[in-house]
Design a protein around this motif. Structure first.
Motif, PDB file in Angstrom:
ATOM      1  N   LEU A 272       0.825  -1.199   0.000  1.00  0.00           N
ATOM      2  CA  LEU A 272       0.000   0.000   0.000  1.00  0.00           C
ATOM      3  C   LEU A 272       0.867   1.260   0.000  1.00  0.00           C
ATOM      4  CD1 LEU A 272      -2.741   1.440   0.266  1.00  0.00           C
ATOM      5  CD2 LEU A 272      -2.550   1.163   2.744  1.00  0.00           C
ATOM      6  N   LEU A 273       1.861   1.307   0.872  1.00  0.00           N
ATOM      7  CA  LEU A 273       2.704   2.497   0.955  1.00  0.00           C
ATOM      8  C   LEU A 273       3.508   2.711  -0.326  1.00  0.00           C
ATOM      9  CD1 LEU A 273       4.001   2.305   4.638  1.00  0.00           C
ATOM     10  CD2 LEU A 273       2.321   3.913   3.688  1.00  0.00           C
ATOM     11  N   ASN A 274       3.969   1.644  -0.921  1.00  0.00           N
ATOM     12  CA  ASN A 274       4.719   1.786  -2.169  1.00  0.00           C
ATOM     13  C   ASN A 274       3.828   2.270  -3.312  1.00  0.00           C
ATOM     14  OD1 ASN A 274       7.288   1.100  -1.211  1.00  0.00           O
ATOM     15  ND2 ASN A 274       6.893  -1.086  -1.433  1.00  0.00           N
ATOM     16  N   LYS A 275       2.577   1.823  -3.324  1.00  0.00           N
ATOM     17  CA  LYS A 275       1.645   2.301  -4.351  1.00  0.00           C
ATOM     18  C   LYS A 275       1.321   3.781  -4.139  1.00  0.00           C
ATOM     19  CE  LYS A 275      -0.570  -2.148  -5.427  1.00  0.00           C
ATOM     20  NZ  LYS A 275      -0.367  -2.146  -6.884  1.00  0.00           N
ATOM     21  N   ILE A 276       1.212   4.199  -2.883  1.00  0.00           N
ATOM     22  CA  ILE A 276       1.002   5.618  -2.597  1.00  0.00           C
ATOM     23  C   ILE A 276       2.239   6.416  -3.004  1.00  0.00           C
ATOM     24  CG2 ILE A 276       0.709   7.308  -0.748  1.00  0.00           C
ATOM     25  CD1 ILE A 276      -0.963   5.184   0.744  1.00  0.00           C
ATOM     26  N   ALA A 277       3.422   5.910  -2.668  1.00  0.00           N
ATOM     27  CA  ALA A 277       4.664   6.612  -3.002  1.00  0.00           C
ATOM     28  C   ALA A 277       4.822   6.784  -4.511  1.00  0.00           C
ATOM     29  CB  ALA A 277       5.855   5.857  -2.419  1.00  0.00           C
ATOM     30  N   ARG A 278       4.344   5.810  -5.291  1.00  0.00           N
ATOM     31  CA  ARG A 278       4.433   5.912  -6.745  1.00  0.00           C
ATOM     32  C   ARG A 278       3.679   7.129  -7.268  1.00  0.00           C
ATOM     33  NH1 ARG A 278       1.642   4.979 -11.319  1.00  0.00           N
ATOM     34  NH2 ARG A 278      -0.254   4.480 -10.141  1.00  0.00           N
ATOM     35  N   LEU A 279       2.648   7.536  -6.561  1.00  0.00           N
ATOM     36  CA  LEU A 279       1.841   8.685  -6.981  1.00  0.00           C
ATOM     37  C   LEU A 279       2.518  10.022  -6.689  1.00  0.00           C
ATOM     38  CD1 LEU A 279      -1.693   7.454  -5.838  1.00  0.00           C
ATOM     39  CD2 LEU A 279      -0.663   7.306  -8.118  1.00  0.00           C
ATOM     40  N   LYS A 280       3.580   9.983  -5.892  1.00  0.00           N
ATOM     41  CA  LYS A 280       4.367  11.186  -5.572  1.00  0.00           C
ATOM     42  C   LYS A 280       3.551  12.305  -4.925  1.00  0.00           C
ATOM     43  CE  LYS A 280       7.723  10.332  -9.270  1.00  0.00           C
ATOM     44  NZ  LYS A 280       8.646   9.619  -8.353  1.00  0.00           N
ATOM     45  N   PRO A 281       2.744  12.002  -3.919  1.00  0.00           N
ATOM     46  CA  PRO A 281       2.069  13.086  -3.205  1.00  0.00           C
ATOM     47  C   PRO A 281       3.080  13.802  -2.308  1.00  0.00           C
ATOM     48  CG  PRO A 281       1.697  11.033  -2.058  1.00  0.00           C
ATOM     49  CD  PRO A 281       2.466  10.688  -3.312  1.00  0.00           C
ATOM     50  N   ASN A 282       2.773  15.023  -1.947  1.00  0.00           N
ATOM     51  CA  ASN A 282       3.631  15.729  -0.995  1.00  0.00           C
ATOM     52  C   ASN A 282       3.421  15.212   0.424  1.00  0.00           C
ATOM     53  OD1 ASN A 282       4.746  17.477  -2.971  1.00  0.00           O
ATOM     54  ND2 ASN A 282       2.940  18.797  -2.845  1.00  0.00           N
ATOM     55  N   TYR A 283       2.160  14.881   0.737  1.00  0.00           N
ATOM     56  CA  TYR A 283       1.837  14.478   2.106  1.00  0.00           C
ATOM     57  C   TYR A 283       0.894  13.279   2.126  1.00  0.00           C
ATOM     58  CZ  TYR A 283       3.834  18.937   3.573  1.00  0.00           C
ATOM     59  OH  TYR A 283       4.693  19.987   3.782  1.00  0.00           O
ATOM     60  N   LEU A 284       1.060  12.474   3.168  1.00  0.00           N
ATOM     61  CA  LEU A 284       0.144  11.392   3.496  1.00  0.00           C
ATOM     62  C   LEU A 284      -0.322  11.628   4.925  1.00  0.00           C
ATOM     63  CD1 LEU A 284      -1.173   8.524   3.397  1.00  0.00           C
ATOM     64  CD2 LEU A 284       1.078   7.614   4.055  1.00  0.00           C
ATOM     65  N   ILE A 285      -1.632  11.758   5.115  1.00  0.00           N
ATOM     66  CA  ILE A 285      -2.201  11.863   6.466  1.00  0.00           C
ATOM     67  C   ILE A 285      -2.842  10.511   6.773  1.00  0.00           C
ATOM     68  CG2 ILE A 285      -3.720  13.145   8.004  1.00  0.00           C
ATOM     69  CD1 ILE A 285      -3.663  15.441   5.977  1.00  0.00           C
ATOM     70  N   CYS A 286      -2.375   9.882   7.839  1.00  0.00           N
ATOM     71  CA  CYS A 286      -2.817   8.514   8.150  1.00  0.00           C
ATOM     72  C   CYS A 286      -3.371   8.455   9.564  1.00  0.00           C
ATOM     73  CB  CYS A 286      -1.637   7.540   8.002  1.00  0.00           C
ATOM     74  SG  CYS A 286      -2.052   5.809   8.314  1.00  0.00           S
ATOM     75  N   ASP A 287      -4.473   7.756   9.717  1.00  0.00           N
ATOM     76  CA  ASP A 287      -5.079   7.521  11.031  1.00  0.00           C
ATOM     77  C   ASP A 287      -5.293   6.028  11.157  1.00  0.00           C
ATOM     78  OD1 ASP A 287      -6.706   8.973  13.393  1.00  0.00           O
ATOM     79  OD2 ASP A 287      -7.842   7.221  12.710  1.00  0.00           O
ATOM     80  N   THR A 288      -4.681   5.409  12.160  1.00  0.00           N
ATOM     81  CA  THR A 288      -4.713   3.948  12.226  1.00  0.00           C
ATOM     82  C   THR A 288      -4.595   3.437  13.652  1.00  0.00           C
ATOM     83  OG1 THR A 288      -3.641   1.910  11.436  1.00  0.00           O
ATOM     84  CG2 THR A 288      -2.201   3.773  11.897  1.00  0.00           C
ATOM     85  N   GLU A 289      -5.156   2.285  13.899  1.00  0.00           N
ATOM     86  CA  GLU A 289      -4.897   1.585  15.146  1.00  0.00           C
ATOM     87  C   GLU A 289      -3.505   0.968  15.083  1.00  0.00           C
ATOM     88  OE1 GLU A 289      -7.857  -1.227  16.296  1.00  0.00           O
ATOM     89  OE2 GLU A 289      -9.477   0.256  16.315  1.00  0.00           O
ATOM     90  N   ILE A 290      -2.840   0.888  16.232  1.00  0.00           N
ATOM     91  CA  ILE A 290      -1.517   0.284  16.312  1.00  0.00           C
ATOM     92  C   ILE A 290      -1.470  -0.676  17.488  1.00  0.00           C
ATOM     93  CG2 ILE A 290      -0.354   2.258  15.247  1.00  0.00           C
ATOM     94  CD1 ILE A 290       0.558   3.057  18.114  1.00  0.00           C
ATOM     95  N   ASP A 291      -0.450  -1.528  17.488  1.00  0.00           N
ATOM     96  CA  ASP A 291      -0.174  -2.371  18.649  1.00  0.00           C
ATOM     97  C   ASP A 291       0.801  -1.614  19.542  1.00  0.00           C
ATOM     98  OD1 ASP A 291      -0.483  -5.345  19.656  1.00  0.00           O
ATOM     99  OD2 ASP A 291       1.619  -4.775  19.972  1.00  0.00           O
ATOM    100  N   LEU A 292       0.657  -1.749  20.845  1.00  0.00           N
ATOM    101  CA  LEU A 292       1.462  -0.979  21.788  1.00  0.00           C
ATOM    102  C   LEU A 292       2.792  -1.633  22.141  1.00  0.00           C
ATOM    103  CD1 LEU A 292      -1.357   0.323  24.171  1.00  0.00           C
ATOM    104  CD2 LEU A 292      -0.166   1.554  22.351  1.00  0.00           C
TER     105      LEU A 292
END
Length: 277
Positions: A172-192
């Motif tokens: 997913l991140l590599n596909k986003i990076a291919r688009l060359k956006p300036n910014y990615l805003i991400c909201d996600t659950e994480i493990d602690l």
């Protein structure tokens, strides 16, 4: 002779008292009691002007949650949205796409797998008289649709509530990076976990907020992964992004009902900037 296993009445009193004391020591119970003491009135917010979004989805559509998330995820990042072209990955019922447009985005494209959510999003935009063409939605598999988009078209990418509903984080991140956006805003659950790990579990795709497509060997279920914060940072670095995490507790939030995971740190919001942009 008394019955075996039964305490005399005198022994029940300290036992009950001990159980009550244990409940009162529960951190979450104390947290909730603190919330109750602080709530004097309902705090207004952005989505009060667009109340249809309180009922177009089963996925965490409570007013306090949506309004406080708007403040942290959208309003605090208005400079990355206003006048920009925005891609909303897993756009769900269109709530954040509309928020981006109302914040001044030049154009917004949402990608969502579930047809009924795309239909709900389009209907909401019609109801709230969003100009034709200002916000568009594509229904389909996110990974496939990302491949169809041309690089450098989008300035800012939203990835809200999707990153932990897949196992294909780097894809997913590599596909986003291919688009060359300036910014990615991400909201996600994480493990602690303090180590760089991904905690894996299965979830049912029948849930509206879950992954939409089941795995080949498990009909009706998909394997997903919750990365720890160190793992998430490492993934973003390898995809070519520098990131900073927003401090939810610095936003002056008075009511934390519906926001427990943000309060305890098991859900995070971050802004990632593409290196060289």
């Amino acid at each position: 002779m008394g019955k075996v296993g039964l305490l005399p009445k005198a022994g029940l009193i300290p036992l009950a008292a001990g159980r009550i004391a244990y409940r009162l020591r529960s951190p979450w119970l104390q947290f909730r009691r603190g919330i109750a003491r602080r709530i004097a009135s309902v705090e207004p917010g952005f989505f009060d002007a667009y109340p249809r979004f309180y009922s177009t989805s089963y996925a965490q559509a409570r007013p306090n949650r949506l309004n406080r998330r708007y403040e942290v995820m959208i309003a605090a990042n208005a400079g990355l949205i206003r006048g920009q072209s925005v891609l909303d990955i897993a756009s769900h019922d269109g709530r954040w796409s509309l928020a981006a447009q109302k914040t001044g985005a030049r154009e917004v494209l949402g990608i969502e797998a579930r047809a009924h959510l795309v239909n709900a999003a389009r209907e909401s935009l019609r109801m709230y008289q969003v100009p034709a063409g200002a916000v568009r939605f594509i229904q389909g598999d996110i990974f496939e649709q990302l491949d169809q988009l041309e690089p450098a078209r989008f300035d800012t990418v939203f990835c809200f509530g999707f990153f932990y509903h897949t196992m294909h984080h780097m894809l997913l991140l590599n596909k986003i990076a291919r688009l060359k956006p300036n910014y990615l805003i991400c909201d996600t659950e994480i493990d602690l976990d303090p180590d760089a790990i991904v905690k894996v579990h299965a979830e049912g795709v029948e849930k509206e907020y879950a992954g939409a497509f089941s795995d080949a060997g498990a009909e009706g279920a998909i394997l997903v992964g919750h990365p720890s914060q160190p793992a998430l940072e490492l993934m973003l670095k390898h995809a070519g992004f520098d990131c900073r995490f927003l401090d939810w507790r610095s936003f002056g939030i008075r009511r934390w009902d519906g926001l427990k995971e943000y309060h305890d740190g098991s859900r995070v919001t971050l802004v990632a900037k593409r290196k060289g942009s």
